[in-house]
Design a protein around this motif. Structure first.
Motif, short mmCIF file in Angstrom:
data_model
loop_
_atom_site.label_atom_id
_atom_site.label_comp_id
_atom_site.label_asym_id
_atom_site.label_seq_id
_atom_site.Cartn_x
_atom_site.Cartn_y
_atom_site.Cartn_z
N SER A 76 11.79 -34.62 -16.75
CA SER A 76 11.16 -34.25 -15.48
C SER A 76 10.49 -35.46 -14.83
O SER A 76 10.06 -35.38 -13.68
CB SER A 76 10.13 -33.14 -15.70
N TYR A 77 10.39 -36.57 -15.54
CA TYR A 77 9.84 -37.80 -14.98
C TYR A 77 10.42 -38.99 -15.73
O TYR A 77 11.01 -38.86 -16.80
CB TYR A 77 8.31 -37.83 -15.08
N GLN A 87 8.10 -39.09 -10.67
CA GLN A 87 8.36 -37.67 -10.82
C GLN A 87 9.74 -37.34 -10.26
O GLN A 87 10.06 -37.72 -9.13
CB GLN A 87 7.30 -36.84 -10.09
N GLU A 124 13.76 -32.67 -9.53
CA GLU A 124 14.04 -31.51 -10.38
C GLU A 124 14.37 -32.01 -11.78
O GLU A 124 14.71 -33.18 -11.96
CB GLU A 124 15.21 -30.69 -9.82
N THR A 125 14.24 -31.15 -12.76
CA THR A 125 14.53 -31.54 -14.14
C THR A 125 15.97 -32.01 -14.24
O THR A 125 16.89 -31.36 -13.74
CB THR A 125 14.28 -30.37 -15.10
#
Length: 332
Positions: free
Chosen positions: A24-25, A11, A14-15
C-alpha cells in the motif's frame, strides 16, 4: 559539492499486488547533489524481495559522503567510476549516478539527450501495470483507463484468463514475477495464443537452471527482468530470452544502462525500459532512455498519490519528455 538525502513514504493510490506480496506504500530515498545552488536529484526505492532496505542505503550514503563532497566535478562517467570503486548497492549507485547526470546537465545547461547526442522522432508508449486480482477486476480496470498498453501481473498461468485479456483489444503483456512452472512455459511456447501477447516478463524464478528451459527461437517473446542484472548476463540469456528489462536501480544507473543497451542491441535483444514504483524523480531518469526502447513501462509515478517532483510525465501512456537541462527534475 554537497550531498543530501531524504526518506519519503509514497502512498499508493490503491493496494498493489504482485506474486511477491501486496503493498500500500513504498519507501524511497531521494538524494540530492548541490553545486553552487544548482541541485541534481536521484531516487531509489526500498524493495523487500530484492533485500533493499532504507536503513542500509542511508548507512552506505554516510560512508561515502566525504568522498562525494570532496570530489572534483568531471564527466558523469568518471563520477560513476568513483561509485563503482566503493562497491555500493546498485540501487544507491543508480540514485547517485542519476543525481549527478541531472546536476551535470543543469550546470552545462544541456539535457541528457544533448549531452549524449541522442535523437528521436517518436517515442514508444508506456504500459500501465495491472496488479494481481480476479480477472473480472483486471478487465474492469483496463476498460476504464485511456491507456492502450497494459502489463498484467499474474501469479499463475491461466490460458482462459489470457484469452479474456486479449479480447479487450488492448495491447497486452504479462508479468509473471517468477510464478510460472517449466510446464507452463513449454505450454505457452507451443500455443499460438502466446504470440498475441507483446511479451511475458520473468516467467520463472530467477536462475539459469530455470531460464535455460526457455527457447528464444519460439514465437513467444520471453523477457528477462531479474535474470538480467547487467551486460555480463547477456551471453547466457541469448538463447532463452528475446527481450531484457532495464531498470536503472537494478543495473546501477544511467551510465551502465547506456553500456548495457549498446551491448544488448549488438546481440539482437529487444529493450524495455522499466521502473519500480517511483516518483517523477526516478521516472524522469528512466525516460531519457526511451529513445532506445522497443517497450516502455514507466508508470511508477502514476501509481502514487503524493508525488514530490516535476519533470517528465506519462499521460495515458504518452511520454512527455522534459527538455529542461539535466534530467529535467525539480522538486515541488
Amino acid at each position: 559539492m554537497k550531498l543530501d538525502w531524504q526518506v519519503i513514504r509514497f502512498q499508493l493510490k490503491e493496494t498493489f499486488t504482485i506474486s511477491y506480496g501486496a503493498y500500500s506504500y513504498r519507501e524511497a530515498l531521494i538524494v540530492s547533489l548541490n553545486k553552487n545552488g544548482v541541485i541534481g536529484y536521484g531516487e531509489c526505492t526500498a524493495i523487500d524481495y530484492y533485500g533493499i532496505k532504507i536503513d542500509d542505503l542511508v548507512k552506505e550514503l554516510r560512508q561515502i559522503q566525504c568522498k562525494i563532497e570532496t570530489y572534483k566535478m568531471e564527466h558523469p562517467v568518471t563520477f560513476y567510476e568513483l561509485l563503482k570503486k566503493n562497491n555500493l548497492s546498485s540501487f544507491l549507485t543508480s540514485a547517485l549516478d542519476c543525481a549527478y547526470w541531472d546536476l551535470f546537465g543543469k550546470l552545462e545547461n544541456k539535457n541528457f539527450l544533448n549531452l549524449n547526442s541522442i535523437s528521436y522522432s517518436t517515442l514508444p508508449e508506456s504500459s500501465f501495470t495491472i496488479s494481481i486480482a480476479p480477472i473480472e477486476k483486471q478487465i474492469e480496470k483496463i476498460n476504464v483507463l485511456n491507456w492502450q498498453k497494459f502489463k498484467v501481473k499474474c501469479n499463475k498461468c491461466n490460458l482462459d484468463s489470457i484469452r479474456t485479456l486479449l479480447n479487450t483489444k488492448k495491447e497486452i503483456a504479462l508479468d509473471a514475477n517468477g510464478s510460472f512452472s517449466i510446464e507452463d512455459c513449454k505450454l505457452l511456447e507451443d500455443t499460438s495464443l502466446a504470440e498475441r501477447l507483446h511479451y511475458i516478463e520473468q516467467p520463472m524464478p530467477v536462475g539459469y537452471s530455470n531460464y535455460v528451459q526457455l527457447n528464444a527461437s519460439k514465437k513467444v517473446n520471453w523477457m528477462a527482468d531479474e535474470d538480467c542484472q547487467g551486460k555480463e548476463s547477456l551471453f547466457n540469456l541469448k538463447s532463452h530470452y528475446k527481450t531484457i528489462n532495464i531498470k536503472l536501480v537494478k543495473v546501477g544507473g544511467l551510465t551502465p544502462a547506456l553500456e548495457l543497451i549498446k551491448e544488448a542491441k549488438a546481440n539482437n535483444f529487444k529493450i524495455m525500459i522499466g521502473c519500480m514504483t517511483e516518483s517523477t524523480v526516478g521516472i524522469s531518469a528512466g525516460a531519457v532512455l526511451s529513445p532506445f526502447a522497443d517497450y516502455v513501462d514507466l508508470d511508477g509515478a502514476n501509481l502514487i498519490a503524493n508525488d514530490l517532483a516535476i519533470g517528465t510525465t506519462i499521460q495515458n501512456g504518452k511520454i512527455l519528455l522534459s527538455e529542461k537541462p539535466g534530467l529535467g527534475i525539480y522538486l515541488k
